[in-house]
Design an enzyme around this catalytic site. Structure first.
Site, PDB file in Angstrom:
ATOM      1  N   ASP A  37       0.733  -1.214   0.143  1.00 55.01           N
ATOM      2  CA  ASP A  37      -0.003   0.472   0.238  1.00 55.01           C
ATOM      3  C   ASP A  37       0.775   1.276   0.629  1.00 55.01           C
ATOM      4  O   ASP A  37       1.769   0.767   0.454  1.00 55.01           O
ATOM      5  CB  ASP A  37      -0.950  -0.384   1.028  1.00 55.01           C
ATOM      6  N   SER A 139     -13.778  -2.698 -13.547  1.00 46.91           N
ATOM      7  CA  SER A 139     -15.348  -2.085 -12.548  1.00 46.91           C
ATOM      8  C   SER A 139     -15.985  -2.174 -13.426  1.00 46.91           C
ATOM      9  O   SER A 139     -15.758  -1.583 -14.666  1.00 46.91           O
ATOM     10  CB  SER A 139     -14.950  -0.626 -12.422  1.00 46.91           C
ATOM     11  N   TYR A 151     -12.210   7.327 -14.824  1.00 44.83           N
ATOM     12  CA  TYR A 151     -12.275   5.507 -13.830  1.00 44.83           C
ATOM     13  C   TYR A 151     -12.508   5.035 -14.947  1.00 44.83           C
ATOM     14  O   TYR A 151     -12.119   3.623 -14.986  1.00 44.83           O
ATOM     15  CB  TYR A 151     -13.818   6.044 -13.146  1.00 44.83           C
ATOM     16  N   ALA A 154      -9.897   3.844 -16.988  1.00 46.44           N
ATOM     17  CA  ALA A 154      -8.850   3.497 -16.899  1.00 46.44           C
ATOM     18  C   ALA A 154      -8.873   1.929 -16.795  1.00 46.44           C
ATOM     19  O   ALA A 154      -8.380   0.986 -16.731  1.00 46.44           O
ATOM     20  CB  ALA A 154      -8.724   3.706 -15.658  1.00 46.44           C
ATOM     21  N   LYS A 155     -10.280   1.720 -16.082  1.00 45.50           N
ATOM     22  CA  LYS A 155     -11.104   0.469 -15.823  1.00 45.50           C
ATOM     23  C   LYS A 155     -11.286  -0.244 -17.302  1.00 45.50           C
ATOM     24  O   LYS A 155     -11.083  -1.982 -17.332  1.00 45.50           O
ATOM     25  CB  LYS A 155     -12.002   0.524 -14.967  1.00 45.50           C
ATOM     26  N   ALA A 183     -18.064  -3.043  -4.124  1.00 46.13           N
ATOM     27  CA  ALA A 183     -18.340  -3.256  -2.365  1.00 46.13           C
ATOM     28  C   ALA A 183     -18.300  -1.442  -1.652  1.00 46.13           C
ATOM     29  O   ALA A 183     -17.734  -0.822  -2.088  1.00 46.13           O
ATOM     30  CB  ALA A 183     -17.261  -4.158  -1.902  1.00 46.13           C
ATOM     31  N   ARG A 186     -14.089   2.858   1.159  1.00 49.26           N
ATOM     32  CA  ARG A 186     -14.319   4.365   1.565  1.00 49.26           C
ATOM     33  C   ARG A 186     -13.786   4.889   0.075  1.00 49.26           C
ATOM     34  O   ARG A 186     -14.345   6.167  -0.637  1.00 49.26           O
ATOM     35  CB  ARG A 186     -12.433   4.637   2.214  1.00 49.26           C
TER      36      ARG A 186
HETATM   37  N1  LIG Z   1     -15.458  -0.545  -4.560  1.00 46.67           N
HETATM   38  C1  LIG Z   1     -15.576  -0.669  -5.257  1.00 46.67           C
HETATM   39  O1  LIG Z   1     -17.273  -0.639  -5.399  1.00 46.67           O
HETATM   40  C2  LIG Z   1     -15.048  -1.109  -6.408  1.00 46.67           C
HETATM   41  C3  LIG Z   1     -15.854  -1.099  -7.781  1.00 46.67           C
HETATM   42  C4  LIG Z   1     -15.078  -1.995  -8.816  1.00 46.67           C
HETATM   43  C5  LIG Z   1     -13.407  -1.164  -8.905  1.00 46.67           C
HETATM   44  N2  LIG Z   1     -12.796  -1.193  -7.574  1.00 46.67           N
HETATM   45  C6  LIG Z   1     -11.364  -1.212  -7.758  1.00 46.67           C
HETATM   46  O2  LIG Z   1     -11.421  -2.119  -6.170  1.00 46.67           O
HETATM   47  C7  LIG Z   1      -9.889  -1.442  -5.780  1.00 46.67           C
HETATM   48  C8  LIG Z   1     -10.035  -1.776  -4.650  1.00 46.67           C
HETATM   49  O3  LIG Z   1     -11.002  -0.428  -4.218  1.00 46.67           O
HETATM   50  P1  LIG Z   1     -11.576  -0.374  -2.810  1.00 46.67           P
HETATM   51  O4  LIG Z   1     -13.177   0.120  -2.902  1.00 46.67           O
HETATM   52  O5  LIG Z   1     -11.069  -1.191  -1.376  1.00 46.67           O
HETATM   53  O6  LIG Z   1     -10.607   1.298  -2.620  1.00 46.67           O
HETATM   54  P2  LIG Z   1     -10.165   1.419  -0.995  1.00 46.67           P
HETATM   55  O7  LIG Z   1     -10.073   2.321  -1.260  1.00 46.67           O
HETATM   56  O8  LIG Z   1     -10.347   1.280   0.155  1.00 46.67           O
HETATM   57  O9  LIG Z   1      -8.955   0.592  -0.973  1.00 46.67           O
HETATM   58  C9  LIG Z   1      -7.564   1.371  -1.631  1.00 46.67           C
HETATM   59  C10 LIG Z   1      -5.803   1.172  -1.466  1.00 46.67           C
HETATM   60  O10 LIG Z   1      -5.452   1.261  -2.364  1.00 46.67           O
HETATM   61  C11 LIG Z   1      -3.929   1.985  -2.060  1.00 46.67           C
HETATM   62  N3  LIG Z   1      -3.524   2.775  -3.368  1.00 46.67           N
HETATM   63  C12 LIG Z   1      -4.444   3.606  -4.266  1.00 46.67           C
HETATM   64  N4  LIG Z   1      -3.724   4.256  -5.418  1.00 46.67           N
HETATM   65  C13 LIG Z   1      -2.287   3.066  -4.457  1.00 46.67           C
HETATM   66  C14 LIG Z   1      -0.910   3.404  -5.578  1.00 46.67           C
HETATM   67  N5  LIG Z   1      -0.288   4.274  -6.335  1.00 46.67           N
HETATM   68  N6  LIG Z   1       0.134   2.473  -4.850  1.00 46.67           N
HETATM   69  C15 LIG Z   1      -0.248   1.724  -3.372  1.00 46.67           C
HETATM   70  N7  LIG Z   1      -1.494   1.535  -2.743  1.00 46.67           N
HETATM   71  C16 LIG Z   1      -2.376   2.168  -3.209  1.00 46.67           C
HETATM   72  C17 LIG Z   1      -4.762   3.157  -0.964  1.00 46.67           C
HETATM   73  O11 LIG Z   1      -4.135   3.794  -0.396  1.00 46.67           O
HETATM   74  C18 LIG Z   1      -6.219   1.745   0.003  1.00 46.67           C
HETATM   75  O12 LIG Z   1      -5.335   1.417   0.885  1.00 46.67           O
HETATM   76  C19 LIG Z   1      -9.464  -0.753  -6.984  1.00 46.67           C
HETATM   77  O13 LIG Z   1      -8.557  -1.060  -8.166  1.00 46.67           O
HETATM   78  C20 LIG Z   1     -10.754   0.653  -7.206  1.00 46.67           C
HETATM   79  O14 LIG Z   1     -10.848   0.511  -8.329  1.00 46.67           O
HETATM   80  C21 LIG Z   1     -13.500  -0.574  -6.651  1.00 46.67           C
END
Ligand SMILES: NC(=O)c1ccc[n+]([C@@H]2O[C@H](COP(=O)([O-])OP(=O)(O)OC[C@H]3O[C@@H](n4cnc5c(N)ncnc54)[C@H](O)[C@@H]3O)[C@@H](O)[C@H]2O)c1
Length: 284
Positions: A37, A139, A151, A154-155, A183, A186
């Site tokens: 992280d 995503s 976004y 990127a996805k 999910a 944050r």
């Molecule tokens: N939450 C959702 O509903 C959802 C939906 C589709 C896709 N996603 C994808 O799932 C993944 C996780 O998302 P999440 O919801 O757990 O988010 P989150 O913000 O809870 O956690 C993401 C983590 O990634 C870390 N991070 C961000 N940029 C970074 C970098 N450059 N280098 C290292 N660490 C880095 C952050 O510090 C954080 O701890 C992401 O790729 C997000 O785009 C999430």
């Protein structure tokens, strides 16, 4: 039972949310988890959470693009191998398309796409050595989501990249798949969600990040039989996401194109790659 004993698995962005859930389940299943992280505090606390019940983990703090080589070196220093890489780190926001679009798109492409490419590039030779697995994170925004053009770009890139790398990786014995999660994390707040709202409560109750981890863990496991798949998962269900084309119809004039595309429905054909799609087209 799906286990990872003796295996090293790297999870990027594993300090929070979905990545943390992946890391905890991998640790439970016997993997030595390399917890990356950019935020050191959360990475270290996930390592402690994995170690508390007797699991094994190492923190690799840093940015997925800038520090990719160091993150992979930390993983190799555990046991000289990398069995799976889960590219999960990412950021999101809620911004209408406008005058800052180029800068915003560049920033999200960098974290999501270049982060995924950089870690995979650095881990590639070790992954090929063991017939490893790559699990990327796309995503549902690729289906279309308001205030999310950067976004979704990127996805969407990750989706095409996953399917293309899977084709190249097949003869090398490496499997490359992607999760399409949903999910309450944050990211809900970063993307403009209102904390404590009815939507927030509903999402928190029904879509915890812990329910994404089983799909990612299966895709990271030695026995995953397929490659190039995108798997939607949320709220305790999972389903393959399929790219389909409809019937091919004559389209040699703009009017024929209109008649072919407007108000017509046809059979759908699932497509696994561009070469396959062209072959279908030639034979239709
Ligand atoms: N939450 C959702 O509903 C959802 C939906 C589709 C896709 N996603 C994808 O799932 C993944 C996780 O998302 P999440 O919801 O757990 O988010 P989150 O913000 O809870 O956690 C993401 C983590 O990634 C870390 N991070 C961000 N940029 C970074 C970098 N450059 N280098 C290292 N660490 C880095 C952050 O510090 C954080 O701890 C992401 O790729 C997000 O785009 C999430």
């Amino acid at each position: 039972v799906i286990r990872f004993d003796g295996q090293v698995v790297v999870v990027s962005g594993a300090g929070r949310g979905i990545g943390r859930a992946h890391a905890l389940l991998l640790g439970e299943r016997g993997a030595h988890v390399v917890v990356n992280d950019a935020d050191g505090d959360v990475a270290n606390s996930v390592v402690a959470e994995i170690e508390a019940p007797g699991g094994a983990a190492t923190a690799a703090i840093g940015d997925v693009v800038e520090d990719a080589a160091a993150i992979i070196d930390a993983a190799l220093s555990v046991a000289g191998r990398i069995d799976a890489l889960v590219n999960n780190a990412g950021i999101a926001w809620d911004k209408p398309f406008g005058s800052d679009a180029v800068r915003e798109t560049e920033r999200l492409l960098r974290v999501h796409v270049l982060g995924t490419v950089a870690l995979t590039q650095c881990a590639w030779v070790p992954l090929v050595e063991v017939g490893g697995r790559v699990v990327n994170t796309t995503s549902g925004a690729v289906m279309g989501l308001v205030h999310s053009t950067a976004y979704a770009a990127a996805k969407g890139a990750i989706l095409g990249w996953t399917r293309s790398l899977a084709l190249e990786a097949a003869p090398l014995g490496v499997k490359v798949n992607a999760v399409m999660p949903m999910a309450r994390t944050r990211m809900f707040e970063l993307a403009g969600g209102e904390v404590g709202s009815a939507q927030d409560v509903w999402l928190s109750d029904n879509f915890p990040p812990e329910l994404i981890a089983p799909t990612a863990v299966f895709l990271a496991s030695e026995g995953v039989p397929f490659s190039g798949q995108v798997v939607e998962t949320s709220g305790g269900t999972t389903a393959p996401v399929l790219i389909c084309v409809g019937d091919y119809r004559a389209a040699r004039t703009p009017e024929e194109v209109r008649d072919a595309l407007v108000g017509t429905e046809g059979e759908l054909t699932v497509v696994h790659g561009l070469a396959e799609m062209l072959a279908t087209k030639m034979s239709s």
